[in-house]
Scaffold this motif. Structure first.
Motif, short mmCIF file in Angstrom:
data_model
loop_
_atom_site.label_atom_id
_atom_site.label_comp_id
_atom_site.label_asym_id
_atom_site.label_seq_id
_atom_site.Cartn_x
_atom_site.Cartn_y
_atom_site.Cartn_z
N ARG A 108 41.77 82.36 56.42
CA ARG A 108 42.24 82.28 55.12
C ARG A 108 40.98 82.55 54.15
O ARG A 108 39.75 82.62 54.48
CB ARG A 108 42.46 80.66 54.70
CG ARG A 108 40.99 79.52 54.97
CD ARG A 108 41.85 78.33 54.76
NE ARG A 108 42.35 77.71 55.94
CZ ARG A 108 43.56 76.97 55.96
NH1 ARG A 108 44.14 76.78 54.63
NH2 ARG A 108 44.16 76.48 57.04
N PHE A 109 41.41 83.05 53.04
CA PHE A 109 40.43 83.48 51.79
C PHE A 109 40.01 82.10 51.31
O PHE A 109 40.64 81.13 51.17
CB PHE A 109 41.05 84.55 50.83
CG PHE A 109 39.97 85.25 50.11
CD1 PHE A 109 38.98 85.82 50.44
CD2 PHE A 109 40.00 85.22 48.72
CE1 PHE A 109 38.08 86.53 49.76
CE2 PHE A 109 39.06 85.73 48.04
CZ PHE A 109 38.22 86.59 48.60
N ALA A 151 39.52 75.88 52.66
CA ALA A 151 38.97 77.30 52.79
C ALA A 151 37.65 77.22 52.41
O ALA A 151 36.73 78.22 53.26
CB ALA A 151 39.78 78.05 51.49
N VAL A 152 37.05 76.46 51.43
CA VAL A 152 35.53 76.45 51.03
C VAL A 152 34.60 75.91 52.09
O VAL A 152 33.72 76.23 52.51
CB VAL A 152 35.33 75.71 49.89
CG1 VAL A 152 33.93 75.67 49.51
CG2 VAL A 152 36.00 76.74 48.83
N ALA A 153 35.42 74.83 52.89
CA ALA A 153 34.66 74.09 53.87
C ALA A 153 34.36 74.84 55.32
O ALA A 153 33.96 74.53 56.15
CB ALA A 153 35.16 72.85 54.07
N GLN A 154 35.38 75.76 55.61
CA GLN A 154 35.50 76.48 56.91
C GLN A 154 34.10 77.22 57.07
O GLN A 154 33.56 77.76 56.42
CB GLN A 154 36.66 77.58 56.98
CG GLN A 154 36.39 78.74 55.94
CD GLN A 154 37.50 79.56 55.68
OE1 GLN A 154 38.61 79.62 56.63
NE2 GLN A 154 37.52 80.55 54.81
N VAL A 170 44.09 88.27 55.94
CA VAL A 170 44.23 87.06 55.28
C VAL A 170 45.27 87.21 54.06
O VAL A 170 45.92 86.19 53.67
CB VAL A 170 42.82 86.80 54.65
CG1 VAL A 170 42.03 86.31 55.58
CG2 VAL A 170 42.21 87.63 53.48
N HIS A 171 45.53 88.52 53.70
CA HIS A 171 46.68 88.70 52.75
C HIS A 171 47.90 89.03 53.41
O HIS A 171 48.01 89.40 54.52
CB HIS A 171 46.33 89.92 51.68
CG HIS A 171 44.88 89.76 51.00
ND1 HIS A 171 44.85 88.76 50.18
CD2 HIS A 171 43.65 90.34 51.24
CE1 HIS A 171 43.43 89.01 49.64
NE2 HIS A 171 42.75 89.78 50.38
N ALA A 172 49.02 88.55 52.62
CA ALA A 172 50.48 89.07 53.12
C ALA A 172 50.71 90.51 52.68
O ALA A 172 50.29 90.85 51.49
CB ALA A 172 51.53 87.98 52.61
N PHE A 173 51.40 91.31 53.50
CA PHE A 173 51.72 92.66 53.33
C PHE A 173 53.33 92.68 53.31
O PHE A 173 53.95 91.85 54.22
CB PHE A 173 50.99 93.62 53.86
CG PHE A 173 49.72 93.92 53.60
CD1 PHE A 173 49.47 94.78 52.77
CD2 PHE A 173 48.69 93.08 54.19
CE1 PHE A 173 47.84 95.12 52.48
CE2 PHE A 173 47.30 93.09 53.89
CZ PHE A 173 46.99 94.23 53.03
#
Length: 313
Positions: A108-109, A151-154, A170-173
């Motif tokens: 994840r971003f 996401a920040v804690a990963q 991480v992004h959808a297409f």
């Protein structure tokens, strides 16, 4: 839709902030500053052909260029640091065009909008005295954006090898088939060698550039391979937020196999290339993810700055 001029202004602000976060290193990328580039061949399985008309996902193999990197903007960050790793792939299509796939070693971003990413880079700006981010600023950011806490804690593990790490785009297409129907998807590179991470004690025994050195040594023995796994979205899965993941039980297909064979010729020249996740080909469209669309502006600003720096040397 945000105007192009607003995107460009925000891109300048983001790249400025990234320089404050990592320091200025003339001629280097503002993210993923140190990397190594390799030659590869991608062979599609044909499993994606019914879902997209993209040329490299049909039946014919294509050559590819792959860049592995640390995510940091400081090229002196050692490979032993617990930071995100990158795997950028450029597929060289039969008609002479290219399409890129940019992936990270986390699923994840760290932000769901470009503005949130700017705020996070400001929160991560190191204190001049300690040269580390101030925990209070990071905690304040998470408190203001609780949906980004996970996401920040990963904490990315330290991989045993670039060849033993999974990488998520991480992004959808949106894949578009021959009838014009769309299917949202997400990409993941799954290592054929399996996933292997180092303990802190093991990482402490490795050299600063061990990931690049190890991959060169591994390629002297045999090619390195990854499967391109495709996760198909369900009807309610969000396509606009890269800080979220889709459920693990969503249907997956294996779209192809990437075989990395050797270091690229002209390493310095190859390393100046700008990989862009919005460089898609017919049969693939970018989604409504605002971070995905914005990355093209931020990458262009970073590439412009480092190109000028290289020319002025």
């Amino acid at each position: 839709m945000v105007s192009s001029s607003a995107d460009q202004t925000l891109a300048v602000q983001v790249v400025d902030s990234m320089e404050r976060m990592s320091g200025r290193h003339p001629g280097c990328r503002r993210s993923s500053a140190r990397g190594a580039v390799f030659r590869a061949t991608f062979t599609p399985t044909g499993a994606a052909a019914a879902l997209t008309t993209a040329a490299h996902l049909q039946t014919r193999p294509v050559t590819a260029t792959v860049r592995f990197s640390n995510s940091e903007g400081d090229p002196h960050t050692p490979d032993t640091a617990p930071v995100t790793r990158g795997m950028a792939t450029r597929f060289h299509l039969q008609d002479g065009s290219d399409t890129d796939l940019v992936a990270l070693s986390v699923p994840r971003f760290v932000a769901s909008t470009p503005r949130e990413f700017l705020e996070l880079t400001e929160a991560l700006r190191p204190d001049p005295g300690t040269r580390r981010p101030e925990p209070a600023r990071v905690h304040a950011f998470v408190h203001a954006h609780p949906h980004l806490a996970e996401a920040v804690a990963q904490q990315p593990p330290v991989p045993a090898s670039y060849a033993c790490t999974a990488y998520w785009a991480v992004h959808a297409f949106i894949w578009v088939d021959a009838a014009g129907a769309g299917q949202p998807v997400r990409y993941r590179w799954e290592p054929e060698a399996g996933r292997t991470d180092l303990t802190a004690a093991q990482a402490a025994t490795r050299t600063a550039h061990y990931l690049t050195d190890e991959l060169h040594q591994r390629l002297e023995r045999a090619p390195v391979a990854f499967d391109l796994r495709i996760q198909l979205a369900g009807p309610d899965d969000p396509t606009h937020d890269p800080s979220t993941v889709w459920p693990d039980h969503r249907e997956e297909i294996t779209a192809g196999r990437l075989e990395i064979t050797a270091p690229a010729d002209g390493q310095d020249l190859r390393d100046t290339q700008a990989f862009d996740p919005t460089r898609v080909t017919s049969g693939i469209q970018i989604s409504d993810d605002p971070v995905l669309a914005f990355r093209a502006h931020a990458y262009a600003e970073s590439h412009l700055r480092r190109s000028h720096e290289r020319q002025s040397r």
